[in-house]
Design an enzyme around this catalytic site. Structure first.
Site, PDB file in Angstrom:
ATOM      1  N   LYS A  10       0.827  -1.212   0.000  1.00 58.07           N
ATOM      2  CA  LYS A  10       0.000   0.000   0.000  1.00 58.07           C
ATOM      3  C   LYS A  10       0.866   1.268   0.000  1.00 58.07           C
ATOM      4  O   LYS A  10       2.080   1.202   0.261  1.00 58.07           O
ATOM      5  CB  LYS A  10      -0.930  -0.039   1.216  1.00 58.07           C
ATOM      6  N   TYR A  50     -12.430  -2.637  -3.774  1.00 58.63           N
ATOM      7  CA  TYR A  50     -12.986  -2.779  -2.421  1.00 58.63           C
ATOM      8  C   TYR A  50     -14.513  -2.700  -2.421  1.00 58.63           C
ATOM      9  O   TYR A  50     -15.114  -2.301  -1.418  1.00 58.63           O
ATOM     10  CB  TYR A  50     -12.400  -1.705  -1.511  1.00 58.63           C
ATOM     11  N   ASN A 113      -2.079   0.329   6.700  1.00 62.57           N
ATOM     12  CA  ASN A 113      -1.640  -0.958   7.270  1.00 62.57           C
ATOM     13  C   ASN A 113      -0.727  -1.757   6.323  1.00 62.57           C
ATOM     14  O   ASN A 113      -0.654  -2.976   6.412  1.00 62.57           O
ATOM     15  CB  ASN A 113      -2.839  -1.773   7.763  1.00 62.57           C
ATOM     16  N   HIS A 116      -2.167  -5.485   1.656  1.00 62.74           N
ATOM     17  CA  HIS A 116      -3.444  -6.199   1.524  1.00 62.74           C
ATOM     18  C   HIS A 116      -3.131  -7.597   1.012  1.00 62.74           C
ATOM     19  O   HIS A 116      -2.220  -7.776   0.202  1.00 62.74           O
ATOM     20  CB  HIS A 116      -4.359  -5.498   0.509  1.00 62.74           C
ATOM     21  N   GLU A 127      -9.546 -11.035  -7.283  1.00 62.69           N
ATOM     22  CA  GLU A 127      -8.589  -9.932  -7.120  1.00 62.69           C
ATOM     23  C   GLU A 127      -7.430 -10.046  -8.124  1.00 62.69           C
ATOM     24  O   GLU A 127      -6.949  -9.040  -8.641  1.00 62.69           O
ATOM     25  CB  GLU A 127      -8.079  -9.901  -5.681  1.00 62.69           C
TER      26      GLU A 127
HETATM   27  P1  CMP Z   1      -7.478  -4.622   3.635  1.00 62.13           P
HETATM   28  O1  CMP Z   1      -7.050  -6.000   3.949  1.00 62.13           O
HETATM   29  O2  CMP Z   1      -6.829  -3.964   2.485  1.00 62.13           O
HETATM   30  O3  CMP Z   1      -9.057  -4.626   3.386  1.00 62.13           O
HETATM   31  C1  CMP Z   1      -9.876  -3.499   3.633  1.00 62.13           C
HETATM   32  C2  CMP Z   1      -9.153  -2.406   4.363  1.00 62.13           C
HETATM   33  O4  CMP Z   1      -9.980  -1.446   5.008  1.00 62.13           O
HETATM   34  C3  CMP Z   1      -8.340  -2.997   5.479  1.00 62.13           C
HETATM   35  O5  CMP Z   1      -7.238  -3.697   4.935  1.00 62.13           O
HETATM   36  C4  CMP Z   1      -8.009  -1.756   6.309  1.00 62.13           C
HETATM   37  O6  CMP Z   1      -6.838  -1.110   5.869  1.00 62.13           O
HETATM   38  C5  CMP Z   1      -9.195  -0.836   6.024  1.00 62.13           C
HETATM   39  N1  CMP Z   1     -10.020  -0.607   7.204  1.00 62.13           N
HETATM   40  C6  CMP Z   1     -10.240   0.569   7.799  1.00 62.13           C
HETATM   41  N2  CMP Z   1     -11.054   0.448   8.855  1.00 62.13           N
HETATM   42  C7  CMP Z   1     -11.381  -0.860   8.942  1.00 62.13           C
HETATM   43  C8  CMP Z   1     -12.195  -1.627   9.831  1.00 62.13           C
HETATM   44  N3  CMP Z   1     -12.856  -1.078  10.858  1.00 62.13           N
HETATM   45  N4  CMP Z   1     -12.279  -2.968   9.613  1.00 62.13           N
HETATM   46  C9  CMP Z   1     -11.636  -3.547   8.579  1.00 62.13           C
HETATM   47  N5  CMP Z   1     -10.861  -2.869   7.701  1.00 62.13           N
HETATM   48  C10 CMP Z   1     -10.726  -1.540   7.885  1.00 62.13           C
END
Ligand code: CMP
Length: 140
Positions: A10, A50, A113, A116, A127
């Protein structure tokens, strides 16, 4: 079984200059990078990726973050690749991620974070297809 999974480095991790360190973790764990590209997502491409989160309160922030800078998308291949990648990444919220995982070491927040990874065989298939043509995947 040998599986494929989609991984995204990311914008936060690209900005920290740790693309190589993250790819090295995949390789050291026995996953092969069989496709990779760097790109800048726009709202439509990130929002479509998403789409399952469209109704969630964090959707707008998520799309804003994913379009804030370049990402590196990859297809990882190997034995149990989907679960193995999720283990390497650690919990979605880096505060809950086990020590030594990518998110514990490189991520700041649940939004920023670092990575993904596909969460199931079904999402991996969708995906991978979302980002790569068959001829862009180089099986070895
Ligand atoms: P990712 O695995 O990329 O999938 C969706 C993303 O939404 C997740 O990582 C997080 O970076 C983001 N996100 C933000 N808030 C939340 C939340 N409350 N629960 C899950 N994903 C979240």
């Amino acid at each position: 079984a040998v599986e494929r999974t989609l991984s995204i480095i990311k914008p936060d991790a690209v900005g920290k200059n740790v693309i190589g360190e993250i790819l090295t973790r995949f390789e050291k764990a026995g996953l092969q990078i069989v496709a990779a590209k760097m790109l800048k997502l726009d709202d439509e491409k990130a929002g479509g990726f998403y789409a399952e989160h469209k109704e969630r309160p964090f959707f707008g922030d998520l799309v804003g973050f994913m379009t804030s800078g370049p990402v590196v998308v990859q297809v990882l291949e190997g034995e149990n690749a989907i679960a193995k990648n999720r283990e390497l990444m650690g919990a979605t919220n880096p505060k809950e991620a086990d020590a030594g995982t990518i998110r514990a070491d490189f991520a700041e927040s649940i939004d920023a974070n670092a990575v993904h990874g596909s969460d199931s065989a079904e999402s991996a298939a969708r995906e991978i297809d979302y980002f790569f043509n068959a001829e862009e995947i180089c099986a070895r």
